[in-house]
Design an enzyme around this catalytic site. Structure first.
Site, PDB file in Angstrom:
ATOM      1  N   VAL A 109     -13.564  -2.311 -25.277  1.00  0.00           N
ATOM      2  CA  VAL A 109     -13.275  -0.891 -25.139  1.00  0.00           C
ATOM      3  C   VAL A 109     -13.579  -0.512 -23.702  1.00  0.00           C
ATOM      4  CG1 VAL A 109     -13.852   1.441 -25.889  1.00  0.00           C
ATOM      5  CG2 VAL A 109     -13.874  -0.442 -27.543  1.00  0.00           C
ATOM      6  N   CYS A 110     -12.630   0.156 -23.047  1.00  0.00           N
ATOM      7  CA  CYS A 110     -12.826   0.655 -21.686  1.00  0.00           C
ATOM      8  C   CYS A 110     -13.160  -0.492 -20.726  1.00  0.00           C
ATOM      9  CB  CYS A 110     -13.900   1.739 -21.715  1.00  0.00           C
ATOM     10  SG  CYS A 110     -13.942   2.811 -20.257  1.00  0.00           S
ATOM     11  N   THR A 111     -14.208  -0.336 -19.915  1.00  0.00           N
ATOM     12  CA  THR A 111     -14.548  -1.343 -18.918  1.00  0.00           C
ATOM     13  C   THR A 111     -15.255  -2.559 -19.504  1.00  0.00           C
ATOM     14  OG1 THR A 111     -16.555  -0.078 -18.425  1.00  0.00           O
ATOM     15  CG2 THR A 111     -14.647   0.272 -16.992  1.00  0.00           C
ATOM     16  N   GLY A 112     -15.392  -2.602 -20.811  1.00  0.00           N
ATOM     17  CA  GLY A 112     -15.869  -3.820 -21.454  1.00  0.00           C
ATOM     18  C   GLY A 112     -14.941  -4.987 -21.153  1.00  0.00           C
ATOM     19  N   THR A 129      -7.397  -1.302 -19.831  1.00  0.00           N
ATOM     20  CA  THR A 129      -8.746  -0.799 -19.607  1.00  0.00           C
ATOM     21  C   THR A 129      -8.605   0.636 -19.115  1.00  0.00           C
ATOM     22  OG1 THR A 129     -10.874  -1.230 -18.511  1.00  0.00           O
ATOM     23  CG2 THR A 129      -8.897  -1.581 -17.201  1.00  0.00           C
TER      24      THR A 129
END
Length: 326
Positions: A109-112, A129
Site C-alpha cells: 500500500v502506498c510507499t510500501g 504507488t
C-alpha cells in the site's frame, strides 16, 4: 482452504496509520458480512514494542518479523512518509521475500512498494504507488513498470495500491476475489466508500503542475502564460516576448524546461482550469473559454488526458449536486 486465511499488514518505521487500519477494517467488515471469520487479521512489525505511526498513534503488533515462519495467505506491506529513504535490514528483507513467495498473494500500500522493491520481488512487474513517489520508484528501480494513475494494480500474485486511501480500494478488490461481488458491495456500502472509485490517481496528482523553470527569460514567459491562459500563446508570440527567434526559442525551451512550448501551455491551461473548478464557481463551458480552449469538446479531451476524469466529474468534487454537464 482448510486453515484460516491470515491477512497481515507489515510495516516500516513511521507507518501511515491508514495504510494499516484501512485494509484491516475492510477485511474485518468482510468477516461481518460473510457471517464468519474468513480473515484472521494480524499486524507484523520488524522489531518488538509498540509501533509509532506517522501521526503518533501507537499500534501493538501481533508478530515480529524474523521470529516466526508461520505461513500467511495475503501479505500487504504498508507505506510510510519516508519509506523510500529507509534502509531495511537485510535479514528483514530476506524474511519478507520468503514470506511473500510462500503466500498466495502479496503486495503493498502506498510507499510500501519501495520496501517490496528492496526484496527484488518487483523486478519485471507492473505496480503502482503514491503519485508523488512514482517517479522516484521508476528511477531507482528501472526494471519495474510504474503505473502512476492506477488506484491499484494486479500482476500475477502481486497486488499494489496507490496512496493511502487506495489501500481500501485494493482491499475491497481482494474481498471481491475471495468472497464475491455481493459481499464486497455490502462492505463498500457499510464503509460508505465507492465499490469502484471513478477515475485514477491523476485527478489527485499535483506532479504535473506547471512551475517556471529554466533561465530567467524563459521563466518570465512561463509566468505570462500562467497569468493569461486564455491567450493563444503561439511559439512565434512567445518567442517575440522572449526576444528570440521562434526556432531558437523552441529549442531552448525544450532543452531547459523539458517539454515543448505547446505542451507546457496545454499543461498550464489544465492547471488553471483545475484551480477554477476548485474555487467551486465555474461551469465547464465557462472554464474552457477562460483557459484558452477553442471549444468544450477539446477542453474535455485535453482535461481528461491530464487529469484522468472529465471536467464535469472533477467539478462535482467541489460543487455537490452539480446539474451541469461538460
Amino acid at each position: 482452504m482448510a486453515w484460516p486465511r491470515r491477512s497481515p499488514c507489515w510495516r516500516c518505521p513511521g507507518v501511515q496509520l491508514l495504510d494499516v487500519s484501512g485494509p484491516l477494517d475492510v477485511f474485518a467488515q468482510a468477516n461481518i458480512e460473510a457471517g464468519h471469520a474468513f480473515y484472521a487479521l494480524q499486524v507484523i512489525a520488524c522489531k518488538r514494542g509498540p509501533l509509532i505511526s506517522s501521526s503518533g498513534v501507537r499500534l501493538l503488533p501481533d508478530r515480529v518479523a524474523c521470529e516466526s515462519d508461520e505461513r500467511v495467505d495475503t501479505l500487504l506491506v504498508a507505506g510510510a512518509p519516508h519509506a523510500a529513504d529507509y534502509a531495511m535490514p537485510t535479514a528483514t528483507l530476506a524474511w519478507l521475500r520468503g514470506m511473500a513467495v510462500r503466500a498466495r498473494r502479496y503486495g503493498s500500500v502506498c510507499t510500501g512498494a519501495f520496501v517490496l522493491a528492496g526484496t527484488g520481488l518487483l523486478r519485471g512487474k507492473r505496480v503502482t504507488t503514491h503519485w508523488a513517489a512514482a517517479d522516484r520508484l521508476r528511477q531507482e528501480h528501472p526494471s519495474v513498470t510504474v503505473d502512476e494513475d492506477a488506484l491499484y494494480v494486479r500482476d500475477g500474485k502481486l497486488r499494489t495500491a496507490a496512496g493511502v486511501t487506495a489501500g481500501l480500494d485494493l482491499s475491497l478488490s481482494l474481498v471481491e476475489e475471495d468472497l464475491g461481488r455481493d459481499i464486497a458491495m455490502r462492505v463498500a456500502s457499510q464503509l460508505v466508500m465507492f465499490f469502484k472509485r471513478p477515475g485514477g490517481q491523476m485527478q489527485f496528482s499535483r506532479s504535473g503542475e506547471t512551475r517556471p523553470a529554466g533561465r530567467s527569460v524563459l521563466q518570465e514567459v512561463q509566468r505570462w502564460i500562467m497569468a493569461h491562459p486564455e491567450l493563444e500563446h503561439s511559439v512565434a508570440e512567445l518567442a517575440e516576448r522572449a526576444g528570440l527567434s521562434p526556432r531558437h526559442f523552441a529549442r531552448l525551451f525544450h532543452a531547459e524546461v523539458g517539454s515543448t512550448p505547446a505542451a507546457w501551455v496545454e499543461a498550464a491551461r489544465v492547471a488553471a482550469a483545475r484551480a477554477l473548478f476548485e474555487a467551486g464557481h465555474a461551469a465547464p463551458k465557462q472554464v474552457a473559454a477562460k483557459c484558452g480552449f477553442q471549444n468544450v469538446d477539446t477542453f474535455r479531451r485535453v482535461f481528461a488526458k491530464h487529469v484522468g476524469v472529465t471536467p464535469a466529474e472533477y467539478r462535482k468534487r467541489y460543487v455537490p449536486h452539480d446539474p451541469l454537464q461538460a
